[in-house]
Design a protein around this motif. Structure first.
Motif, mmCIF file in Angstrom:
data_model
loop_
_atom_site.group_PDB
_atom_site.id
_atom_site.type_symbol
_atom_site.label_atom_id
_atom_site.label_comp_id
_atom_site.label_asym_id
_atom_site.label_seq_id
_atom_site.Cartn_x
_atom_site.Cartn_y
_atom_site.Cartn_z
ATOM 1 N N UNK A 8 0.818 -1.202 0.000
ATOM 2 C CA UNK A 8 0.000 0.000 0.000
ATOM 3 C C UNK A 8 0.856 1.258 0.000
ATOM 4 N N UNK A 9 1.960 1.215 -0.684
ATOM 5 C CA UNK A 9 2.866 2.367 -0.717
ATOM 6 C C UNK A 9 2.181 3.595 -1.298
ATOM 7 N N UNK A 10 1.154 3.371 -2.111
ATOM 8 C CA UNK A 10 0.438 4.492 -2.718
ATOM 9 C C UNK A 10 -0.817 4.847 -1.958
ATOM 10 N N UNK A 11 -0.936 4.444 -0.701
ATOM 11 C CA UNK A 11 -2.131 4.727 0.093
ATOM 12 C C UNK A 11 -2.161 6.189 0.532
ATOM 13 N N UNK A 12 -3.350 6.681 0.808
ATOM 14 C CA UNK A 12 -3.506 8.061 1.253
ATOM 15 C C UNK A 12 -4.590 8.179 2.294
ATOM 16 N N UNK A 13 -4.701 9.385 2.848
ATOM 17 C CA UNK A 13 -5.696 9.691 3.875
ATOM 18 C C UNK A 13 -6.449 10.947 3.450
ATOM 19 N N UNK A 14 -7.778 10.898 3.542
ATOM 20 C CA UNK A 14 -8.608 12.072 3.271
ATOM 21 C C UNK A 14 -9.369 12.427 4.543
ATOM 22 N N UNK A 15 -9.142 13.637 5.051
ATOM 23 C CA UNK A 15 -9.824 14.142 6.238
ATOM 24 C C UNK A 15 -10.952 15.053 5.781
ATOM 25 N N UNK A 16 -12.185 14.782 6.237
ATOM 26 C CA UNK A 16 -13.317 15.499 5.683
ATOM 27 C C UNK A 16 -14.506 15.487 6.647
ATOM 28 N N UNK A 17 -15.626 16.045 6.205
ATOM 29 C CA UNK A 17 -16.868 16.013 6.961
ATOM 30 C C UNK A 17 -17.313 17.336 7.533
ATOM 31 N N UNK A 18 -16.375 18.280 7.714
ATOM 32 C CA UNK A 18 -16.711 19.560 8.331
ATOM 33 C C UNK A 18 -15.539 20.514 8.158
ATOM 34 N N UNK A 19 -15.852 21.787 7.970
ATOM 35 C CA UNK A 19 -14.800 22.801 7.918
ATOM 36 C C UNK A 19 -14.037 22.829 9.243
ATOM 37 N N UNK A 20 -14.754 22.630 10.343
ATOM 38 C CA UNK A 20 -14.117 22.665 11.662
ATOM 39 C C UNK A 20 -13.165 21.493 11.826
#
Length: 507
Positions: free
Chosen positions: A483-495
Protein backbone atom coordinates in the motif's frame (compact mmCIF):
# COMPACT_ATOMS: atom_id res chain seq x y z
CA UNK A 1 -18.02 12.93 -12.91
CA UNK A 2 -15.38 14.81 -14.85
CA UNK A 3 -15.88 17.23 -17.71
CA UNK A 4 -15.76 15.47 -21.11
CA UNK A 5 -12.66 15.82 -23.24
CA UNK A 6 -13.07 18.22 -26.18
CA UNK A 7 -13.56 15.34 -28.60
CA UNK A 8 -16.44 13.98 -26.50
CA UNK A 9 -18.47 17.19 -26.30
CA UNK A 10 -21.63 17.97 -28.21
CA UNK A 11 -22.04 21.21 -30.07
CA UNK A 12 -22.63 24.16 -27.77
CA UNK A 13 -26.33 25.15 -27.51
CA UNK A 14 -27.60 28.24 -29.24
CA UNK A 15 -28.00 31.10 -26.75
CA UNK A 16 -31.41 31.80 -28.31
CA UNK A 17 -32.82 28.36 -27.45
CA UNK A 18 -36.22 28.45 -25.77
CA UNK A 19 -36.57 28.06 -22.04
CA UNK A 20 -38.08 24.62 -22.64
CA UNK A 21 -34.88 23.64 -24.37
CA UNK A 22 -32.83 24.88 -21.44
CA UNK A 23 -34.95 22.85 -19.05
CA UNK A 24 -34.55 19.76 -21.21
CA UNK A 25 -30.79 20.22 -21.33
CA UNK A 26 -30.57 20.68 -17.58
CA UNK A 27 -32.67 17.57 -17.03
CA UNK A 28 -30.14 15.50 -18.94
CA UNK A 29 -27.36 16.52 -16.61
CA UNK A 30 -27.16 15.40 -13.02
CA UNK A 31 -26.68 18.68 -11.14
CA UNK A 32 -25.42 16.94 -8.01
CA UNK A 33 -22.22 15.60 -9.51
CA UNK A 34 -19.01 17.32 -10.52
CA UNK A 35 -20.59 20.69 -11.22
CA UNK A 36 -21.47 21.01 -7.54
CA UNK A 37 -18.57 21.94 -5.37
CA UNK A 38 -17.85 20.93 -1.83
CA UNK A 39 -16.86 24.32 -0.55
CA UNK A 40 -13.76 24.30 -2.77
CA UNK A 41 -11.11 21.68 -3.36
CA UNK A 42 -7.61 22.90 -4.00
CA UNK A 43 -3.94 22.24 -4.38
CA UNK A 44 -1.56 25.07 -5.13
CA UNK A 45 0.66 24.71 -8.19
CA UNK A 46 4.10 26.25 -8.48
CA UNK A 47 3.20 28.79 -11.16
CA UNK A 48 1.87 32.24 -10.43
CA UNK A 49 2.05 34.20 -7.20
CA UNK A 50 -0.27 32.96 -4.47
CA UNK A 51 -2.93 35.14 -2.89
CA UNK A 52 -1.38 36.40 0.32
CA UNK A 53 -1.25 34.13 3.35
CA UNK A 54 -4.45 32.13 3.07
CA UNK A 55 -4.55 30.85 6.65
CA UNK A 56 -2.88 33.19 9.15
CA UNK A 57 -1.10 31.88 12.23
CA UNK A 58 -1.69 33.29 15.70
CA UNK A 59 -0.07 36.72 16.20
CA UNK A 60 3.59 36.46 17.17
CA UNK A 61 3.32 39.40 19.55
CA UNK A 62 1.92 38.16 22.91
CA UNK A 63 -0.01 41.36 23.58
CA UNK A 64 -1.66 41.30 20.16
CA UNK A 65 -2.52 37.64 20.59
CA UNK A 66 -4.04 38.40 23.99
CA UNK A 67 -6.11 41.25 22.55
CA UNK A 68 -7.29 39.09 19.65
CA UNK A 69 -8.34 36.32 22.03
CA UNK A 70 -10.32 38.86 24.03
CA UNK A 71 -12.18 39.96 20.90
CA UNK A 72 -12.80 36.33 19.91
CA UNK A 73 -14.19 35.65 23.37
CA UNK A 74 -16.56 38.61 23.18
CA UNK A 75 -17.76 37.55 19.76
CA UNK A 76 -18.22 33.97 20.95
CA UNK A 77 -20.56 35.24 23.67
CA UNK A 78 -23.11 36.23 21.02
CA UNK A 79 -25.55 34.04 19.14
CA UNK A 80 -23.61 31.60 17.00
CA UNK A 81 -24.11 31.14 13.28
CA UNK A 82 -26.55 28.26 13.79
CA UNK A 83 -28.97 30.33 15.89
CA UNK A 84 -30.86 32.77 13.72
CA UNK A 85 -33.71 35.26 13.84
CA UNK A 86 -34.32 35.63 10.11
CA UNK A 87 -34.35 39.34 9.38
CA UNK A 88 -31.95 42.11 8.39
CA UNK A 89 -33.42 44.53 10.93
CA UNK A 90 -30.46 44.50 13.32
CA UNK A 91 -27.73 44.66 10.67
CA UNK A 92 -29.60 47.48 8.88
CA UNK A 93 -29.73 49.39 12.17
CA UNK A 94 -25.99 48.88 12.63
CA UNK A 95 -25.26 50.08 9.09
CA UNK A 96 -27.38 53.16 9.77
CA UNK A 97 -25.46 54.22 12.89
CA UNK A 98 -22.15 53.45 11.15
CA UNK A 99 -23.05 55.77 8.27
CA UNK A 100 -23.89 53.11 5.66
CA UNK A 101 -20.30 51.98 4.95
CA UNK A 102 -21.53 49.20 2.63
CA UNK A 103 -22.58 51.87 0.11
CA UNK A 104 -19.08 53.32 -0.19
CA UNK A 105 -18.04 50.81 -2.88
CA UNK A 106 -19.59 48.55 -5.53
CA UNK A 107 -19.92 44.88 -4.69
CA UNK A 108 -20.33 41.39 -6.10
CA UNK A 109 -22.66 39.22 -3.99
CA UNK A 110 -22.37 35.41 -3.99
CA UNK A 111 -24.92 32.83 -2.87
CA UNK A 112 -25.45 29.12 -3.54
CA UNK A 113 -24.95 25.90 -1.59
CA UNK A 114 -21.44 24.78 -2.55
CA UNK A 115 -18.49 26.58 -4.10
CA UNK A 116 -19.07 30.08 -2.77
CA UNK A 117 -15.70 30.54 -1.09
CA UNK A 118 -13.66 29.14 -3.99
CA UNK A 119 -15.59 31.30 -6.42
CA UNK A 120 -15.10 34.35 -4.20
CA UNK A 121 -11.35 33.74 -4.09
CA UNK A 122 -11.21 33.44 -7.87
CA UNK A 123 -13.22 36.64 -8.36
CA UNK A 124 -10.94 38.43 -5.92
CA UNK A 125 -7.82 37.22 -7.74
CA UNK A 126 -9.20 38.37 -11.10
CA UNK A 127 -10.06 41.83 -9.77
CA UNK A 128 -6.63 42.15 -8.14
CA UNK A 129 -5.06 41.29 -11.52
CA UNK A 130 -6.72 44.40 -12.93
CA UNK A 131 -5.20 46.50 -10.12
CA UNK A 132 -8.41 46.98 -8.16
CA UNK A 133 -8.29 47.07 -4.36
CA UNK A 134 -10.58 44.37 -3.06
CA UNK A 135 -12.31 43.43 0.14
CA UNK A 136 -13.51 39.83 0.48
CA UNK A 137 -15.91 38.55 3.13
CA UNK A 138 -16.34 34.76 3.37
CA UNK A 139 -17.40 32.16 5.93
CA UNK A 140 -16.81 29.99 7.79
CA UNK A 141 -13.10 30.19 8.56
CA UNK A 142 -10.71 27.24 8.56
CA UNK A 143 -8.52 28.24 11.51
CA UNK A 144 -8.63 31.95 12.33
CA UNK A 145 -11.61 34.28 12.45
CA UNK A 146 -9.47 36.91 10.70
CA UNK A 147 -9.64 34.80 7.51
CA UNK A 148 -13.22 35.96 7.00
CA UNK A 149 -12.23 39.54 6.20
CA UNK A 150 -9.58 39.97 3.49
CA UNK A 151 -8.06 43.07 1.95
CA UNK A 152 -6.22 42.83 -1.37
CA UNK A 153 -6.19 39.04 -1.26
CA UNK A 154 -4.81 38.61 2.25
CA UNK A 155 -6.58 38.11 5.58
CA UNK A 156 -6.91 41.30 7.58
CA UNK A 157 -4.01 41.80 9.99
CA UNK A 158 -4.90 40.87 13.58
CA UNK A 159 -4.06 44.39 14.73
CA UNK A 160 -6.47 45.84 12.18
CA UNK A 161 -9.12 43.26 13.07
CA UNK A 162 -8.89 44.31 16.73
CA UNK A 163 -9.01 48.03 15.82
CA UNK A 164 -12.05 47.49 13.61
CA UNK A 165 -13.85 45.66 16.39
CA UNK A 166 -13.06 48.40 18.89
CA UNK A 167 -14.25 51.04 16.39
CA UNK A 168 -17.64 49.41 15.82
CA UNK A 169 -18.17 48.12 19.38
CA UNK A 170 -19.89 51.27 20.77
CA UNK A 171 -22.32 51.25 17.83
CA UNK A 172 -22.95 47.52 18.24
CA UNK A 173 -23.82 48.10 21.89
CA UNK A 174 -26.11 50.97 20.89
CA UNK A 175 -28.04 48.70 18.49
CA UNK A 176 -28.08 45.87 21.04
CA UNK A 177 -29.84 48.19 23.50
CA UNK A 178 -32.52 49.12 20.95
CA UNK A 179 -33.39 45.66 19.59
CA UNK A 180 -35.28 42.70 21.10
CA UNK A 181 -32.23 40.51 20.36
CA UNK A 182 -28.55 41.41 20.44
CA UNK A 183 -26.59 41.37 17.20
CA UNK A 184 -25.30 37.88 16.46
CA UNK A 185 -21.70 36.77 15.95
CA UNK A 186 -22.19 36.80 12.18
CA UNK A 187 -23.95 40.16 12.15
CA UNK A 188 -21.15 41.84 14.08
CA UNK A 189 -18.52 40.33 11.77
CA UNK A 190 -20.51 41.49 8.75
CA UNK A 191 -20.62 45.01 10.13
CA UNK A 192 -16.88 44.86 10.81
CA UNK A 193 -16.20 43.71 7.24
CA UNK A 194 -18.24 46.48 5.65
CA UNK A 195 -16.62 49.07 7.91
CA UNK A 196 -13.11 47.76 7.20
CA UNK A 197 -13.76 47.85 3.45
CA UNK A 198 -14.92 51.47 3.62
CA UNK A 199 -11.96 52.43 5.78
CA UNK A 200 -9.36 50.78 3.49
CA UNK A 201 -10.88 51.98 1.11
CA UNK A 202 -11.57 49.21 -1.41
CA UNK A 203 -12.57 49.59 -5.04
CA UNK A 204 -14.92 46.60 -4.90
CA UNK A 205 -16.16 44.14 -2.28
CA UNK A 206 -16.64 40.41 -2.92
CA UNK A 207 -19.23 39.20 -0.43
CA UNK A 208 -20.31 35.63 0.29
CA UNK A 209 -23.64 35.13 2.04
CA UNK A 210 -23.61 33.26 5.32
CA UNK A 211 -26.85 31.35 4.76
CA UNK A 212 -29.71 31.78 2.30
CA UNK A 213 -29.91 35.26 0.87
CA UNK A 214 -33.08 37.25 1.54
CA UNK A 215 -32.56 37.61 5.30
CA UNK A 216 -28.82 36.97 5.42
CA UNK A 217 -26.91 39.69 7.26
CA UNK A 218 -24.83 40.43 4.16
CA UNK A 219 -27.96 41.39 2.22
CA UNK A 220 -27.81 45.11 3.00
CA UNK A 221 -25.71 45.72 -0.10
CA UNK A 222 -27.10 46.56 -3.55
CA UNK A 223 -24.77 44.57 -5.75
CA UNK A 224 -24.70 45.13 -9.48
CA UNK A 225 -23.58 41.50 -9.94
CA UNK A 226 -25.28 38.59 -8.16
CA UNK A 227 -23.60 35.18 -8.41
CA UNK A 228 -25.47 31.94 -7.75
CA UNK A 229 -23.26 28.87 -7.38
CA UNK A 230 -24.83 25.38 -7.60
CA UNK A 231 -27.77 24.84 -5.26
CA UNK A 232 -28.40 21.56 -3.44
CA UNK A 233 -29.96 20.47 -0.15
CA UNK A 234 -28.32 21.90 2.96
CA UNK A 235 -29.68 23.79 5.97
CA UNK A 236 -33.07 22.33 5.03
CA UNK A 237 -34.51 23.17 8.45
CA UNK A 238 -34.08 26.87 7.67
CA UNK A 239 -34.04 27.27 3.89
CA UNK A 240 -36.48 24.65 2.60
CA UNK A 241 -36.60 20.99 1.70
CA UNK A 242 -36.35 21.25 -2.10
CA UNK A 243 -33.90 23.04 -4.41
CA UNK A 244 -36.77 25.32 -5.50
CA UNK A 245 -37.56 26.38 -1.93
CA UNK A 246 -33.88 26.99 -1.20
CA UNK A 247 -33.54 28.95 -4.44
CA UNK A 248 -36.44 31.14 -3.31
CA UNK A 249 -34.45 32.23 -0.27
CA UNK A 250 -31.19 32.62 -2.17
CA UNK A 251 -32.81 34.66 -4.96
CA UNK A 252 -33.19 37.48 -2.44
CA UNK A 253 -29.73 38.81 -3.33
CA UNK A 254 -30.85 39.60 -6.89
CA UNK A 255 -31.48 43.35 -6.96
CA UNK A 256 -33.25 45.62 -9.41
CA UNK A 257 -31.39 45.85 -12.73
CA UNK A 258 -28.51 43.63 -11.61
CA UNK A 259 -26.68 41.02 -13.69
CA UNK A 260 -27.12 37.45 -12.45
CA UNK A 261 -24.38 34.91 -13.10
CA UNK A 262 -26.13 31.56 -12.81
CA UNK A 263 -24.14 28.34 -12.44
CA UNK A 264 -25.62 25.03 -13.58
CA UNK A 265 -28.64 24.34 -11.37
CA UNK A 266 -31.33 21.75 -10.72
CA UNK A 267 -34.21 22.58 -13.03
CA UNK A 268 -36.63 23.73 -10.35
CA UNK A 269 -33.99 25.97 -8.76
CA UNK A 270 -33.15 27.53 -12.14
CA UNK A 271 -36.82 28.27 -12.78
CA UNK A 272 -37.12 30.14 -9.49
CA UNK A 273 -33.99 32.19 -10.20
CA UNK A 274 -35.10 33.10 -13.71
CA UNK A 275 -38.54 34.14 -12.46
CA UNK A 276 -36.97 36.40 -9.84
CA UNK A 277 -34.70 37.95 -12.45
CA UNK A 278 -37.69 38.79 -14.62
CA UNK A 279 -39.48 40.39 -11.65
CA UNK A 280 -36.61 42.79 -10.95
CA UNK A 281 -35.58 43.36 -14.58
CA UNK A 282 -32.20 41.68 -14.04
CA UNK A 283 -30.03 40.33 -16.85
CA UNK A 284 -29.17 36.62 -16.59
CA UNK A 285 -26.06 34.87 -17.90
CA UNK A 286 -26.36 31.07 -17.64
CA UNK A 287 -23.56 28.55 -17.47
CA UNK A 288 -23.73 26.30 -20.50
CA UNK A 289 -25.47 29.02 -22.50
CA UNK A 290 -23.83 32.45 -22.31
CA UNK A 291 -20.61 31.17 -20.70
CA UNK A 292 -19.01 27.92 -19.60
CA UNK A 293 -16.12 25.47 -19.72
CA UNK A 294 -15.12 24.69 -23.30
CA UNK A 295 -12.43 22.16 -22.44
CA UNK A 296 -10.33 20.94 -19.55
CA UNK A 297 -7.30 18.70 -19.25
CA UNK A 298 -5.63 17.28 -16.17
CA UNK A 299 -2.27 18.96 -15.62
CA UNK A 300 0.52 18.66 -13.07
CA UNK A 301 -0.73 20.44 -9.95
CA UNK A 302 -4.18 21.22 -11.32
CA UNK A 303 -5.86 21.52 -14.71
CA UNK A 304 -5.61 23.41 -17.99
CA UNK A 305 -8.81 25.10 -19.15
CA UNK A 306 -10.39 26.86 -22.05
CA UNK A 307 -13.21 29.05 -20.75
CA UNK A 308 -15.94 30.72 -22.76
CA UNK A 309 -16.73 34.03 -21.16
CA UNK A 310 -19.29 36.70 -21.93
CA UNK A 311 -16.73 38.41 -24.15
CA UNK A 312 -15.16 35.45 -25.95
CA UNK A 313 -12.86 32.48 -25.34
CA UNK A 314 -9.93 32.41 -22.94
CA UNK A 315 -7.45 29.64 -23.73
CA UNK A 316 -4.62 27.96 -21.80
CA UNK A 317 -5.83 28.92 -18.34
CA UNK A 318 -3.91 27.01 -15.69
CA UNK A 319 -5.95 26.47 -12.54
CA UNK A 320 -4.02 24.98 -9.60
CA UNK A 321 -7.15 23.33 -8.18
CA UNK A 322 -8.48 19.82 -8.69
CA UNK A 323 -11.89 18.63 -9.84
CA UNK A 324 -14.35 19.43 -12.60
CA UNK A 325 -16.36 21.49 -10.14
CA UNK A 326 -13.44 23.90 -9.79
CA UNK A 327 -13.33 24.40 -13.56
CA UNK A 328 -17.00 25.36 -13.45
CA UNK A 329 -16.34 27.70 -10.52
CA UNK A 330 -13.65 29.34 -12.63
CA UNK A 331 -16.11 29.90 -15.48
CA UNK A 332 -18.61 31.45 -13.06
CA UNK A 333 -15.93 33.71 -11.54
CA UNK A 334 -14.74 34.86 -14.95
CA UNK A 335 -18.28 35.70 -16.08
CA UNK A 336 -18.90 37.61 -12.84
CA UNK A 337 -15.83 39.79 -13.35
CA UNK A 338 -16.70 40.36 -17.01
CA UNK A 339 -20.20 41.43 -15.94
CA UNK A 340 -18.71 43.77 -13.34
CA UNK A 341 -16.70 45.46 -16.10
CA UNK A 342 -19.79 45.64 -18.34
CA UNK A 343 -18.57 43.06 -20.83
CA UNK A 344 -21.28 41.17 -22.65
CA UNK A 345 -23.84 43.92 -22.17
CA UNK A 346 -22.32 47.38 -22.54
CA UNK A 347 -19.12 46.26 -24.25
CA UNK A 348 -18.20 43.53 -26.72
CA UNK A 349 -14.61 42.75 -25.83
CA UNK A 350 -12.52 40.27 -23.87
CA UNK A 351 -10.43 40.86 -20.77
CA UNK A 352 -6.65 40.78 -21.07
CA UNK A 353 -5.69 37.10 -21.37
CA UNK A 354 -2.33 37.47 -19.61
CA UNK A 355 -3.99 39.05 -16.58
CA UNK A 356 -6.60 36.28 -16.54
CA UNK A 357 -3.94 33.57 -16.70
CA UNK A 358 -1.88 35.16 -13.94
CA UNK A 359 -4.91 35.55 -11.70
CA UNK A 360 -6.17 31.99 -11.99
CA UNK A 361 -2.67 30.56 -11.49
CA UNK A 362 -2.49 32.39 -8.15
CA UNK A 363 -5.69 31.08 -6.59
CA UNK A 364 -5.53 29.26 -3.26
CA UNK A 365 -8.29 27.84 -1.08
CA UNK A 366 -7.04 26.12 2.08
CA UNK A 367 -8.75 23.06 3.46
CA UNK A 368 -10.22 21.96 0.15
CA UNK A 369 -8.40 19.03 -1.47
CA UNK A 370 -5.33 20.51 0.17
CA UNK A 371 -2.31 18.23 0.53
CA UNK A 372 -0.72 18.79 3.93
CA UNK A 373 1.59 15.79 4.24
CA UNK A 374 3.34 13.19 2.09
CA UNK A 375 4.41 9.60 2.81
CA UNK A 376 1.57 8.89 3.18
CA UNK A 377 -0.26 11.68 1.43
CA UNK A 378 -2.81 13.37 3.67
CA UNK A 379 -5.48 15.47 1.95
CA UNK A 380 -7.96 17.82 3.64
CA UNK A 381 -11.36 18.64 2.21
CA UNK A 382 -14.19 20.55 3.88
CA UNK A 383 -17.07 18.68 2.21
CA UNK A 384 -20.01 18.67 4.62
CA UNK A 385 -23.06 17.71 2.56
CA UNK A 386 -23.78 14.90 0.07
CA UNK A 387 -23.33 17.05 -3.04
CA UNK A 388 -20.03 18.36 -1.78
CA UNK A 389 -18.90 14.87 -0.78
CA UNK A 390 -19.69 13.57 -4.26
CA UNK A 391 -17.67 16.37 -5.84
CA UNK A 392 -14.79 15.70 -3.45
CA UNK A 393 -14.86 11.98 -4.17
CA UNK A 394 -14.82 12.65 -7.91
CA UNK A 395 -11.98 15.13 -7.52
CA UNK A 396 -9.86 12.73 -5.48
CA UNK A 397 -10.46 9.87 -7.92
CA UNK A 398 -9.53 12.04 -10.88
CA UNK A 399 -6.48 13.83 -9.46
CA UNK A 400 -4.81 11.20 -7.27
CA UNK A 401 -3.72 7.61 -7.90
CA UNK A 402 -4.20 6.18 -4.44
CA UNK A 403 -3.93 2.40 -4.23
CA UNK A 404 -5.95 2.59 -1.03
CA UNK A 405 -7.67 5.56 0.61
CA UNK A 406 -8.46 5.86 4.31
CA UNK A 407 -11.12 8.34 5.38
CA UNK A 408 -11.11 10.38 8.58
CA UNK A 409 -14.60 11.78 9.03
CA UNK A 410 -15.98 14.12 11.69
CA UNK A 411 -19.30 15.82 10.99
CA UNK A 412 -21.75 18.25 12.53
CA UNK A 413 -24.89 16.72 13.97
CA UNK A 414 -27.29 18.78 11.84
CA UNK A 415 -26.11 17.50 8.45
CA UNK A 416 -27.21 14.67 6.14
CA UNK A 417 -24.50 12.40 7.51
CA UNK A 418 -25.75 9.22 5.84
CA UNK A 419 -25.81 10.92 2.45
CA UNK A 420 -22.28 12.21 2.97
CA UNK A 421 -20.97 8.77 3.98
CA UNK A 422 -22.70 7.09 1.04
CA UNK A 423 -20.98 9.52 -1.34
CA UNK A 424 -17.57 8.59 0.09
CA UNK A 425 -18.18 4.84 0.46
CA UNK A 426 -16.97 3.87 -3.04
CA UNK A 427 -13.55 5.50 -2.55
CA UNK A 428 -12.78 4.70 1.10
CA UNK A 429 -11.20 1.33 1.81
CA UNK A 430 -11.66 2.01 5.51
CA UNK A 431 -13.03 4.88 7.57
CA UNK A 432 -11.97 6.27 10.94
CA UNK A 433 -14.85 8.18 12.51
CA UNK A 434 -14.11 10.94 14.97
CA UNK A 435 -15.43 14.28 16.20
CA UNK A 436 -14.14 17.83 16.38
CA UNK A 437 -14.05 19.92 19.54
CA UNK A 438 -17.21 21.99 19.03
CA UNK A 439 -20.64 21.40 20.61
CA UNK A 440 -22.11 21.00 17.11
CA UNK A 441 -20.01 17.91 16.42
CA UNK A 442 -21.82 14.60 16.04
CA UNK A 443 -20.79 12.13 18.74
CA UNK A 444 -18.22 9.69 17.35
CA UNK A 445 -20.18 6.62 18.50
CA UNK A 446 -23.37 7.96 16.92
CA UNK A 447 -21.50 8.62 13.70
CA UNK A 448 -19.95 5.16 13.86
CA UNK A 449 -23.37 3.53 14.08
CA UNK A 450 -24.37 5.16 10.79
CA UNK A 451 -20.98 4.39 9.24
CA UNK A 452 -21.31 0.69 10.07
CA UNK A 453 -24.63 0.61 8.20
CA UNK A 454 -22.99 2.19 5.15
CA UNK A 455 -19.52 0.57 5.18
CA UNK A 456 -19.94 -2.60 7.23
CA UNK A 457 -18.43 -3.27 10.64
CA UNK A 458 -15.06 -4.47 9.34
CA UNK A 459 -14.31 -1.15 7.57
CA UNK A 460 -15.10 1.21 10.46
CA UNK A 461 -12.81 2.29 13.29
CA UNK A 462 -13.81 4.72 16.06
CA UNK A 463 -11.39 7.27 17.53
CA UNK A 464 -13.24 10.05 19.39
CA UNK A 465 -10.13 12.26 19.60
CA UNK A 466 -9.14 13.79 16.28
CA UNK A 467 -5.41 13.43 16.93
CA UNK A 468 -5.89 9.71 17.62
CA UNK A 469 -8.02 9.40 14.48
CA UNK A 470 -5.30 10.98 12.34
CA UNK A 471 -2.67 8.70 13.82
CA UNK A 472 -4.85 5.63 13.28
CA UNK A 473 -5.57 6.55 9.64
CA UNK A 474 -1.90 7.22 8.89
CA UNK A 475 -0.99 3.88 10.48
CA UNK A 476 -3.58 2.10 8.32
CA UNK A 477 -2.19 3.81 5.22
CA UNK A 478 1.35 2.75 6.10
CA UNK A 479 0.36 -0.75 7.19
CA UNK A 480 1.79 -2.85 4.38
CA UNK A 481 4.40 -2.31 1.69
CA UNK A 482 1.90 -3.11 -1.03
CA UNK A 483 0.00 0.00 0.00
CA UNK A 484 2.87 2.37 -0.72
CA UNK A 485 0.44 4.49 -2.72
CA UNK A 486 -2.13 4.73 0.09
CA UNK A 487 -3.51 8.06 1.25
CA UNK A 488 -5.70 9.69 3.87
CA UNK A 489 -8.61 12.07 3.27
CA UNK A 490 -9.82 14.14 6.24
CA UNK A 491 -13.32 15.50 5.68
CA UNK A 492 -16.87 16.01 6.96
CA UNK A 493 -16.71 19.56 8.33
CA UNK A 494 -14.80 22.80 7.92
CA UNK A 495 -14.12 22.67 11.66
CA UNK A 496 -12.73 19.13 11.50
CA UNK A 497 -10.49 20.13 8.62
CA UNK A 498 -9.29 23.28 10.40
CA UNK A 499 -8.41 21.36 13.55
CA UNK A 500 -6.67 18.64 11.52
CA UNK A 501 -4.71 21.33 9.71
CA UNK A 502 -3.41 22.64 13.02
CA UNK A 503 -2.59 19.14 14.30
CA UNK A 504 -0.65 18.42 11.12
CA UNK A 505 1.48 21.52 11.51
CA UNK A 506 -0.16 23.83 8.99
CA UNK A 507 -1.35 26.36 11.54
Amino acid sequence: MSEPRPSDRHDEPDPDDTFEGIVDEATQRDPDLAVIEAGSRTLRAHSGQPQGEAVPARPADPETDKALRAVEQELAGRWGETKLEPSVTRIAALMDVLGEPQRAYPSIHITGTNGKTSTARMIEALLNAFELRTGRYTSPHVQSVTERISLDGAPIAPERFIETYEDVKPYVEMVDAQQPYRLSFFEVLTGMAYAAFADAPVDVAVVEVGMGGTWDATNVIDSTVAVVTPISLDHTDRLGTTPAEIAGEKSGIIKQGATVILAQQPVDAAQVMLKKAVEVDATVAREGMEFGVTSREIAVGGQLLTLRGLGGEYEEIFLPLYGAHQAHNAAVALAAVEAFFGIGAEQARSLDIDAIRKAFASVRSPGRLEVVRSSPTVVLDAAHNPAGAKAAADGVSEAFSFSRLIGVVGTSGDKDVRGLLEAFEPIFAEIVVTQNSTPRAMDADELAAIAVEVFGDDRVQVEPRLDDALEAAITLAEEEDEYAGAGVLVTGSVITVGEARLLLGRG
